[in-house]
Design a protein around this motif. Structure first.
Motif, PDB file in Angstrom:
ATOM      1  N   GLN A 141       0.831  -1.212   0.000  1.00  0.00           N
ATOM      2  CA  GLN A 141       0.000   0.000   0.000  1.00  0.00           C
ATOM      3  C   GLN A 141       0.863   1.259   0.000  1.00  0.00           C
ATOM      4  O   GLN A 141       2.004   1.232   0.464  1.00  0.00           O
ATOM      5  N   LYS A 142       0.262   2.329  -0.507  1.00  0.00           N
ATOM      6  CA  LYS A 142       0.944   3.632  -0.522  1.00  0.00           C
ATOM      7  C   LYS A 142       0.115   4.646   0.243  1.00  0.00           C
ATOM      8  O   LYS A 142      -1.115   4.538   0.296  1.00  0.00           O
ATOM      9  N   VAL A 143       0.772   5.643   0.794  1.00  0.00           N
ATOM     10  CA  VAL A 143       0.060   6.799   1.340  1.00  0.00           C
ATOM     11  C   VAL A 143       0.530   8.036   0.577  1.00  0.00           C
ATOM     12  O   VAL A 143       1.732   8.275   0.446  1.00  0.00           O
ATOM     13  N   TYR A 144      -0.434   8.746   0.007  1.00  0.00           N
ATOM     14  CA  TYR A 144      -0.148   9.960  -0.758  1.00  0.00           C
ATOM     15  C   TYR A 144      -0.304  11.147   0.180  1.00  0.00           C
ATOM     16  O   TYR A 144      -1.404  11.408   0.677  1.00  0.00           O
ATOM     17  N   LEU A 145       0.795  11.817   0.431  1.00  0.00           N
ATOM     18  CA  LEU A 145       0.830  12.932   1.381  1.00  0.00           C
ATOM     19  C   LEU A 145       0.874  14.244   0.601  1.00  0.00           C
ATOM     20  O   LEU A 145       1.837  14.487  -0.143  1.00  0.00           O
ATOM     21  N   ILE A 146      -0.158  15.067   0.760  1.00  0.00           N
ATOM     22  CA  ILE A 146      -0.229  16.332   0.012  1.00  0.00           C
ATOM     23  C   ILE A 146       0.075  17.494   0.972  1.00  0.00           C
ATOM     24  O   ILE A 146      -0.640  17.703   1.953  1.00  0.00           O
ATOM     25  N   VAL A 147       1.158  18.201   0.666  1.00  0.00           N
ATOM     26  CA  VAL A 147       1.676  19.244   1.554  1.00  0.00           C
ATOM     27  C   VAL A 147       1.674  20.581   0.805  1.00  0.00           C
ATOM     28  O   VAL A 147       2.000  20.627  -0.388  1.00  0.00           O
ATOM     29  N   GLY A 148       1.331  21.657   1.479  1.00  0.00           N
ATOM     30  CA  GLY A 148       1.393  22.982   0.859  1.00  0.00           C
ATOM     31  C   GLY A 148       2.814  23.530   0.884  1.00  0.00           C
ATOM     32  O   GLY A 148       3.615  23.163   1.751  1.00  0.00           O
ATOM     33  N   ASP A 149       3.107  24.436  -0.049  1.00  0.00           N
ATOM     34  CA  ASP A 149       4.470  25.006  -0.043  1.00  0.00           C
ATOM     35  C   ASP A 149       4.644  25.978   1.126  1.00  0.00           C
ATOM     36  O   ASP A 149       5.708  26.024   1.759  1.00  0.00           O
ATOM     37  N   GLY A 150       3.587  26.726   1.468  1.00  0.00           N
ATOM     38  CA  GLY A 150       3.658  27.580   2.655  1.00  0.00           C
ATOM     39  C   GLY A 150       3.716  26.737   3.925  1.00  0.00           C
ATOM     40  O   GLY A 150       4.366  27.113   4.908  1.00  0.00           O
ATOM     41  N   GLU A 151       3.065  25.608   3.870  1.00  0.00           N
ATOM     42  CA  GLU A 151       3.068  24.685   5.024  1.00  0.00           C
ATOM     43  C   GLU A 151       4.489  24.275   5.410  1.00  0.00           C
ATOM     44  O   GLU A 151       4.761  23.942   6.570  1.00  0.00           O
ATOM     45  N   LEU A 152       5.392  24.323   4.423  1.00  0.00           N
ATOM     46  CA  LEU A 152       6.787  23.931   4.692  1.00  0.00           C
ATOM     47  C   LEU A 152       7.450  24.862   5.715  1.00  0.00           C
ATOM     48  O   LEU A 152       8.531  24.568   6.216  1.00  0.00           O
ATOM     49  N   ASN A 153       6.786  25.979   6.038  1.00  0.00           N
ATOM     50  CA  ASN A 153       7.283  26.842   7.128  1.00  0.00           C
ATOM     51  C   ASN A 153       7.268  26.115   8.472  1.00  0.00           C
ATOM     52  O   ASN A 153       7.951  26.517   9.417  1.00  0.00           O
ATOM     53  N   GLU A 154       6.430  25.087   8.552  1.00  0.00           N
ATOM     54  CA  GLU A 154       6.316  24.331   9.801  1.00  0.00           C
ATOM     55  C   GLU A 154       7.501  23.377   9.953  1.00  0.00           C
ATOM     56  O   GLU A 154       7.709  22.487   9.115  1.00  0.00           O
ATOM     57  N   GLY A 155       8.250  23.522  11.044  1.00  0.00           N
ATOM     58  CA  GLY A 155       9.403  22.649  11.279  1.00  0.00           C
ATOM     59  C   GLY A 155       9.050  21.184  11.310  1.00  0.00           C
ATOM     60  O   GLY A 155       9.851  20.320  10.936  1.00  0.00           O
ATOM     61  N   GLN A 156       7.817  20.898  11.732  1.00  0.00           N
ATOM     62  CA  GLN A 156       7.392  19.486  11.824  1.00  0.00           C
ATOM     63  C   GLN A 156       7.526  18.768  10.478  1.00  0.00           C
ATOM     64  O   GLN A 156       7.838  17.575  10.442  1.00  0.00           O
ATOM     65  N   CYS A 157       7.301  19.505   9.376  1.00  0.00           N
ATOM     66  CA  CYS A 157       7.434  18.872   8.040  1.00  0.00           C
ATOM     67  C   CYS A 157       8.833  18.283   7.889  1.00  0.00           C
ATOM     68  O   CYS A 157       8.998  17.152   7.414  1.00  0.00           O
ATOM     69  N   TRP A 158       9.831  19.046   8.304  1.00  0.00           N
ATOM     70  CA  TRP A 158      11.219  18.637   8.060  1.00  0.00           C
ATOM     71  C   TRP A 158      11.630  17.509   8.997  1.00  0.00           C
ATOM     72  O   TRP A 158      12.465  16.670   8.639  1.00  0.00           O
ATOM     73  N   GLU A 159      11.044  17.460  10.169  1.00  0.00           N
ATOM     74  CA  GLU A 159      11.282  16.308  11.050  1.00  0.00           C
ATOM     75  C   GLU A 159      10.719  15.042  10.410  1.00  0.00           C
ATOM     76  O   GLU A 159      11.365  13.990  10.369  1.00  0.00           O
ATOM     77  N   ALA A 160       9.488  15.156   9.912  1.00  0.00           N
ATOM     78  CA  ALA A 160       8.857  13.984   9.286  1.00  0.00           C
ATOM     79  C   ALA A 160       9.627  13.577   8.025  1.00  0.00           C
ATOM     80  O   ALA A 160       9.844  12.381   7.775  1.00  0.00           O
ATOM     81  N   PHE A 161      10.057  14.582   7.237  1.00  0.00           N
ATOM     82  CA  PHE A 161      10.793  14.255   6.005  1.00  0.00           C
ATOM     83  C   PHE A 161      12.101  13.523   6.339  1.00  0.00           C
ATOM     84  O   PHE A 161      12.490  12.594   5.630  1.00  0.00           O
ATOM     85  N   GLN A 162      12.771  13.948   7.406  1.00  0.00           N
ATOM     86  CA  GLN A 162      14.013  13.247   7.786  1.00  0.00           C
ATOM     87  C   GLN A 162      13.727  11.787   8.123  1.00  0.00           C
ATOM     88  O   GLN A 162      14.474  10.887   7.756  1.00  0.00           O
ATOM     89  N   PHE A 163      12.624  11.565   8.842  1.00  0.00           N
ATOM     90  CA  PHE A 163      12.249  10.199   9.210  1.00  0.00           C
ATOM     91  C   PHE A 163      11.942   9.377   7.950  1.00  0.00           C
ATOM     92  O   PHE A 163      12.401   8.235   7.808  1.00  0.00           O
ATOM     93  N   ILE A 164      11.182   9.977   7.038  1.00  0.00           N
ATOM     94  CA  ILE A 164      10.798   9.275   5.804  1.00  0.00           C
ATOM     95  C   ILE A 164      12.051   8.951   4.978  1.00  0.00           C
ATOM     96  O   ILE A 164      12.227   7.835   4.485  1.00  0.00           O
ATOM     97  N   ALA A 165      12.949   9.940   4.875  1.00  0.00           N
ATOM     98  CA  ALA A 165      14.160   9.739   4.067  1.00  0.00           C
ATOM     99  C   ALA A 165      15.095   8.723   4.724  1.00  0.00           C
ATOM    100  O   ALA A 165      15.615   7.823   4.053  1.00  0.00           O
ATOM    101  N   HIS A 166      15.270   8.847   6.026  1.00  0.00           N
ATOM    102  CA  HIS A 166      16.161   7.922   6.739  1.00  0.00           C
ATOM    103  C   HIS A 166      15.720   6.481   6.538  1.00  0.00           C
ATOM    104  O   HIS A 166      16.543   5.585   6.337  1.00  0.00           O
ATOM    105  N   ASN A 167      14.420   6.267   6.591  1.00  0.00           N
ATOM    106  CA  ASN A 167      13.883   4.902   6.463  1.00  0.00           C
ATOM    107  C   ASN A 167      13.636   4.499   4.997  1.00  0.00           C
ATOM    108  O   ASN A 167      13.081   3.436   4.742  1.00  0.00           O
ATOM    109  N   LYS A 168      14.032   5.384   4.070  1.00  0.00           N
ATOM    110  CA  LYS A 168      13.787   5.118   2.633  1.00  0.00           C
ATOM    111  C   LYS A 168      12.342   4.654   2.424  1.00  0.00           C
ATOM    112  O   LYS A 168      12.071   3.652   1.770  1.00  0.00           O
ATOM    113  N   LEU A 169      11.456   5.414   3.036  1.00  0.00           N
ATOM    114  CA  LEU A 169      10.062   5.006   3.149  1.00  0.00           C
ATOM    115  C   LEU A 169       9.293   5.372   1.876  1.00  0.00           C
ATOM    116  O   LEU A 169       8.512   6.323   1.857  1.00  0.00           O
ATOM    117  N   ASN A 170       9.524   4.575   0.829  1.00  0.00           N
ATOM    118  CA  ASN A 170       8.831   4.890  -0.430  1.00  0.00           C
ATOM    119  C   ASN A 170       7.358   4.482  -0.401  1.00  0.00           C
ATOM    120  O   ASN A 170       6.639   4.660  -1.382  1.00  0.00           O
TER     121      ASN A 170
END
Ligand SMILES: Cc1ncc(C[n+]2csc(CCOP(=O)(O)OP(=O)(O)O)c2C)c(N)n1
Ligand SMILES: [Mg+2]
Length: 284
Positions: A141-170
């Motif tokens: 299964q896949k999860v499609y995550l839709i994020v706004g570009d202004g939303e990227l101001n939220e630090g939480q996005c970058w924490e989650a992205f690090q987790f996703i990238a670290h785990n190669k979570l495709n």
């Protein structure tokens, strides 16, 4: 993509845009700008890429959608109604007391909604968790995550992205709606995100850029994203705030306008044009 399939996607976008505009116009206010910029994406997801069963929204093997930019809920609700999750008449309860369609998505209220969002940033962590559960279950299964570009101001996005990238979570397909504006103006003037695609690459994502107004380009990007192995994956989708409603392209109230006679006329003419396109091409 063959012509018939592309036409289906384009008619799908037209129907979602019409339905969303009608609902917002009826409500007399709402998040038009950010809803319009995900219309083509919604059509491509629900007409081609997602596995779902509208008669059984909780189907265990479904793909998930997390609309982290939750204020775009009306575009998602139109899509869900048009794809059989509930009666389109329900759309005309948007934002009313007791409604199943609050302006921001609520997983306890709306069939087809799997994550409650609206507080920007939070959906990124929710999707990371869902994707990680898919990984643990050895599910495709896949999860499609839709994020706004202004939303990227939220630090939480970058924490989650690090987790996703670290785990190669495709299992998580991150899609950033790069419409270049946030609530009260252009990103560059408020907090400049600089080059979002380069940033995602630097964070360890296989990053694809796609024209978010072009159903074929979006579909190709999703195909490419699904095929990525051994890396996190992100699509930076190039869009226009209020896409498809030119009246709002240069207006400062495009994020969440209140409607009046002039905007009603502009919206009605968009609806008429899109309806003619559908009718000339054999209806829905
Ligand atoms: C944590 C949080 N802060 C502020 C808001 C208010 N808010 C709602 S939408 C928005 C702008 C979002 O911009 P963007 O992500 O670019 O959305 P889009 O352009 O797609 O509408 C803001 C600041 C919010 N919903 N959540
Ligand atoms: Mg934006």
């Amino acid at each position: 993509m063959d012509k018939a399939e592309l036409l289906k996607l384009k008619k799908g976008s037209a129907a979602i845009r019409i339905q969303t505009l009608k609902m917002l116009k009826w409500r007399r206010y709402g998040h038009l700008g950010g809803a319009m910029s995900i219309v083509e994406l919604m059509s491509v997801l629900y007409n081609k890429h997602l596995n779902y069963d509208p008669k059984n929204p909780q189907w265990e093997d479904r793909d998930y959608v997390v609309l982290s930019k939750g204020h775009a809920g009306p575009a998602w609700y139109s899509t869900l109604a048009l794809h059989g999750f509930f009666d389109p008449e329900m759309l005309y309860t948007l934002n009313e007391g007791g409604t199943k369609l609050p302006s921001h998505p609520d997983r306890t209220k709306t069939p087809g909604v799997d994550a409650t969002t609206g507080s920007l940033g939070q959906g990124t962590s929710v999707a990371a968790g869902i994707g990680y559960a898919f990984r643990l279950n050895k599910s495709s299964q896949k999860v499609y995550l839709i994020v706004g570009d202004g939303e990227l101001n939220e630090g939480q996005c970058w924490e989650a992205f690090q987790f996703i990238a670290h785990n190669k979570l495709n299992e998580v397909i991150v899609i950033i709606d790069n419409n270049k504006k946030q609530l009260d103006g252009p990103l560059e003037e408020i907090i400049n995100p600089f080059d979002i695609a380069k940033k995602m690459e630097a964070f360890g994502f296989y990053t694809i850029r796609a024209n978010g107004q072009d159903e074929e380009a979006l579909s190709d990007a999703i195909d490419e994203a699904k095929a990525v192995k051994d890396s996190a994956v992100c699509i930076v989708m190039d869009t226009i705030k209020a896409q498809g409603v030119p009246y709002y392209y240069d207006r400062s109230d495009s994020h969440s306008p209140k409607f009046g006679p002039e905007s009603d006329a502009a919206i009605d003419s968009v609806i008429a044009e899109l309806q003619a396109f559908i009718d000339e091409n054999g209806g829905m």
